[in-house]
Design a protein around this motif. Structure first.
Motif, PDB file in Angstrom:
ATOM      1  N   TYR A 142       4.148   3.811   9.996  1.00  0.00           N
ATOM      2  CA  TYR A 142       4.541   3.682   8.596  1.00  0.00           C
ATOM      3  C   TYR A 142       3.468   2.951   7.818  1.00  0.00           C
ATOM      4  O   TYR A 142       2.619   2.251   8.382  1.00  0.00           O
ATOM      5  CB  TYR A 142       5.882   2.963   8.451  1.00  0.00           C
ATOM      6  CG  TYR A 142       5.874   1.514   8.886  1.00  0.00           C
ATOM      7  CD1 TYR A 142       5.719   0.482   7.960  1.00  0.00           C
ATOM      8  CD2 TYR A 142       6.042   1.164  10.218  1.00  0.00           C
ATOM      9  CE1 TYR A 142       5.716  -0.847   8.344  1.00  0.00           C
ATOM     10  CE2 TYR A 142       6.037  -0.165  10.630  1.00  0.00           C
ATOM     11  CZ  TYR A 142       5.881  -1.170   9.686  1.00  0.00           C
ATOM     12  OH  TYR A 142       5.881  -2.481  10.076  1.00  0.00           O
ATOM     13  N   ALA A 143       3.509   3.116   6.498  1.00  0.00           N
ATOM     14  CA  ALA A 143       2.649   2.388   5.579  1.00  0.00           C
ATOM     15  C   ALA A 143       3.400   2.257   4.264  1.00  0.00           C
ATOM     16  O   ALA A 143       4.252   3.095   3.938  1.00  0.00           O
ATOM     17  CB  ALA A 143       1.320   3.122   5.367  1.00  0.00           C
ATOM     18  N   TYR A 144       3.128   1.190   3.522  1.00  0.00           N
ATOM     19  CA  TYR A 144       3.801   1.020   2.235  1.00  0.00           C
ATOM     20  C   TYR A 144       2.857   0.396   1.234  1.00  0.00           C
ATOM     21  O   TYR A 144       1.835  -0.194   1.582  1.00  0.00           O
ATOM     22  CB  TYR A 144       5.077   0.177   2.370  1.00  0.00           C
ATOM     23  CG  TYR A 144       4.865  -1.214   2.928  1.00  0.00           C
ATOM     24  CD1 TYR A 144       4.510  -2.279   2.099  1.00  0.00           C
ATOM     25  CD2 TYR A 144       5.039  -1.469   4.281  1.00  0.00           C
ATOM     26  CE1 TYR A 144       4.323  -3.545   2.600  1.00  0.00           C
ATOM     27  CE2 TYR A 144       4.844  -2.741   4.807  1.00  0.00           C
ATOM     28  CZ  TYR A 144       4.488  -3.779   3.967  1.00  0.00           C
ATOM     29  OH  TYR A 144       4.301  -5.042   4.469  1.00  0.00           O
ATOM     30  N   ASN A 145       3.201   0.527  -0.034  1.00  0.00           N
ATOM     31  CA  ASN A 145       2.439  -0.032  -1.128  1.00  0.00           C
ATOM     32  C   ASN A 145       3.370  -0.111  -2.329  1.00  0.00           C
ATOM     33  O   ASN A 145       4.583   0.084  -2.190  1.00  0.00           O
ATOM     34  CB  ASN A 145       1.206   0.824  -1.437  1.00  0.00           C
ATOM     35  CG  ASN A 145       0.042   0.005  -1.984  1.00  0.00           C
ATOM     36  OD1 ASN A 145       0.241  -0.948  -2.738  1.00  0.00           O
ATOM     37  ND2 ASN A 145      -1.167   0.374  -1.618  1.00  0.00           N
ATOM     38  N   TRP A 146       2.826  -0.379  -3.504  1.00  0.00           N
ATOM     39  CA  TRP A 146       3.625  -0.418  -4.726  1.00  0.00           C
ATOM     40  C   TRP A 146       2.713  -0.090  -5.900  1.00  0.00           C
ATOM     41  O   TRP A 146       1.491  -0.098  -5.783  1.00  0.00           O
ATOM     42  CB  TRP A 146       4.289  -1.784  -4.921  1.00  0.00           C
ATOM     43  CG  TRP A 146       3.310  -2.913  -5.100  1.00  0.00           C
ATOM     44  CD1 TRP A 146       2.696  -3.645  -4.133  1.00  0.00           C
ATOM     45  CD2 TRP A 146       2.807  -3.426  -6.342  1.00  0.00           C
ATOM     46  NE1 TRP A 146       1.859  -4.584  -4.688  1.00  0.00           N
ATOM     47  CE2 TRP A 146       1.897  -4.479  -6.041  1.00  0.00           C
ATOM     48  CE3 TRP A 146       3.039  -3.115  -7.678  1.00  0.00           C
ATOM     49  CZ2 TRP A 146       1.232  -5.206  -7.019  1.00  0.00           C
ATOM     50  CZ3 TRP A 146       2.371  -3.839  -8.659  1.00  0.00           C
ATOM     51  CH2 TRP A 146       1.484  -4.876  -8.329  1.00  0.00           C
ATOM     52  N   PHE A 147       3.329   0.197  -7.055  1.00  0.00           N
ATOM     53  CA  PHE A 147       2.525   0.525  -8.227  1.00  0.00           C
ATOM     54  C   PHE A 147       3.252   0.113  -9.502  1.00  0.00           C
ATOM     55  O   PHE A 147       4.486   0.007  -9.529  1.00  0.00           O
ATOM     56  CB  PHE A 147       2.200   2.023  -8.268  1.00  0.00           C
ATOM     57  CG  PHE A 147       3.411   2.935  -8.270  1.00  0.00           C
ATOM     58  CD1 PHE A 147       3.974   3.390  -9.460  1.00  0.00           C
ATOM     59  CD2 PHE A 147       3.979   3.363  -7.077  1.00  0.00           C
ATOM     60  CE1 PHE A 147       5.076   4.225  -9.462  1.00  0.00           C
ATOM     61  CE2 PHE A 147       5.090   4.203  -7.063  1.00  0.00           C
ATOM     62  CZ  PHE A 147       5.632   4.640  -8.263  1.00  0.00           C
ATOM     63  N   TYR A 148       2.447  -0.154 -10.537  1.00  0.00           N
ATOM     64  CA  TYR A 148       3.003  -0.351 -11.866  1.00  0.00           C
ATOM     65  C   TYR A 148       3.406   1.011 -12.419  1.00  0.00           C
ATOM     66  O   TYR A 148       2.615   1.966 -12.373  1.00  0.00           O
ATOM     67  CB  TYR A 148       1.968  -0.988 -12.802  1.00  0.00           C
ATOM     68  CG  TYR A 148       1.683  -2.438 -12.511  1.00  0.00           C
ATOM     69  CD1 TYR A 148       2.625  -3.421 -12.798  1.00  0.00           C
ATOM     70  CD2 TYR A 148       0.473  -2.828 -11.954  1.00  0.00           C
ATOM     71  CE1 TYR A 148       2.357  -4.756 -12.532  1.00  0.00           C
ATOM     72  CE2 TYR A 148       0.198  -4.165 -11.692  1.00  0.00           C
ATOM     73  CZ  TYR A 148       1.146  -5.121 -11.984  1.00  0.00           C
ATOM     74  OH  TYR A 148       0.881  -6.442 -11.724  1.00  0.00           O
TER      75      TYR A 148
END
Length: 372
Positions: free
Chosen positions: A250-256
């Motif tokens: 798995y991998a995760y991130n976020w964004f505006y």
């Protein structure tokens, strides 16, 4: 894990009481005063029989305690996993034990395993490859200290440190507000399929809204675009996660959530908001099975937070909602919340404040006994 202090420091009861009053330390029960600060239970994976059993060897376990043994999906640390047995620690220290892999996890590429005491609060977790192998199938994990707010961090490493492994990551390439997000991957495994989920900021996408599936093809680097779901439109920040239900990668991130080119998001170590606004809070006082009072620091102004409590180790994620908290002018303020019936009698309790609109959050934990 517990926080311990040397006998010399604990002998100065006034200092400890003062620190608790200032919210710098969770109150330490008297029964812990004589215990050694190095009591950090860990275990490593000794051997595995695929889809059958796993054998562990412990280190530094407390004596005379009983642990629930749970297994779960990779990345969960075994929290709320399937109960596969109980383990008496006996004389403590080092011992070996074998547990049966439950039917629901057979076929999984990697499996998390956790030993946690419902009475003392001690716990340790690790993971293993579900294939018949000797030692070194996992890496001993020191129980983490449940401290103040953590920022959304980089992708967890899904493999041991002693052997080569793949660490998939991705960055945010571009965003069209309330419409789409485009990512660019790196080091993805080949021939795998990932569920793509989006959720509120701070969740890391765990149990988020399924927005599609992604075949990794030849692996490595590729770009893909996903649609922002209706339920998250209008959110200031959005978490996104790619997770394989078969391999466990798995991998995760976020964004505006605003129309922008590259550079949006938080890879490799994002902060949960603009500039240096990182809300935290300490525990001021506790009335056992009744209330807990906190003192905040650096909270954003004019925001509203959902307050949840849960079992220790959960960071309050998915916990019982005990109220909402308006931040007003922000900064520092004090607030008191009622401990829910479902958590009365728990030795330690996690507490979390999270805004469903801005994505800001903070969490901590406390001993459920009256102090100061």
């Amino acid at each position: 894990m517990k926080t311990f202090f040397s006998a010399k420091i604990l002998s100065t009861r006034f200092i400890i009481s003062a620190l608790v009053l200032m919210g710098l330390l969770a109150p330490v029960p008297a029964t812990l005063a004589s215990m050694n600060e190095a009591t950090i239970p860990t275990f490593f994976i000794q051997s595995v029989v695929q889809d059958s059993t796993v054998t562990i060897t412990t280190a530094n376990f407390p004596a005379g305690d009983t642990f629930n043994v749970r297994m779960g999906y990779m990345g969960t640390k075994g929290v709320n996993g399937i109960l596969v047995g109980t383990q008496a620690s006996g004389a403590g220290g080092t011992f070996s034990a074998t547990y049966t892999i439950p039917d629901a996890l057979k076929g999984q590429y990697q499996i998390a395993i956790r030993l946690e005491s419902p009475t003392s609060g001690y716990y340790a977790f690790n993971w293993f490859y579900n294939n018949t192998a000797g030692s070194n199938s996992g890496t001993p994990v020191a129980t983490p200290t449940p401290g103040p707010t953590a920022t959304p961090g980089p992708t967890a490493t899904p493999g041991p440190t002693s052997t080569p492994f793949t660490i998939p990551t991705f960055s945010i390439a571009s965003v069209v507000k309330d419409s789409t997000v485009t990512i660019t991957t790196a080091n993805f495994p080949a021939g795998d399929t990932f569920n793509v989920r989006m959720g509120y900021m701070g969740t890391k996408g765990v149990n988020g809204i399924l927005v599609g599936t992604q075949a990794s093809g030849a692996g490595g680097t590729f770009s893909a675009t996903y649609t922002i779901p209706d339920a998250l439109k209008g959110q200031y920040q959005i978490a996104i996660r790619l997770e394989s239900p078969t391999s466990g990668y798995y991998a995760y991130n976020w964004f505006y959530n605003n129309t922008a080119g590259g550079g949006t998001g938080g890879q490799p170590t994002p902060t949960p908001g603009p500039t240096t606004t990182i809300p935290t809070f300490g525990i001021s006082s506790v009335v056992k099975d009744s209330t807990v009072t906190i003192l905040t620091s650096n909270f954003p102004a004019n925001d509203s937070f959902t307050v949840t409590m849960g079992y220790i180790g959960t960071k309050g994620v998915g916990g019982v909602v005990v109220g909402t908290q308006a931040s007003g002018a922000g900064g520092s303020f004090s607030a008191t919340y009622t401990i829910p019936d479902a958590l009365k009698g728990q030795y330690q309790i996690a507490i979390r404040l999270q805004s469903p609109t801005s994505g800001y959050y903070a969490y901590n934990w406390f001993y459920n006994n009256t102090a100061p």
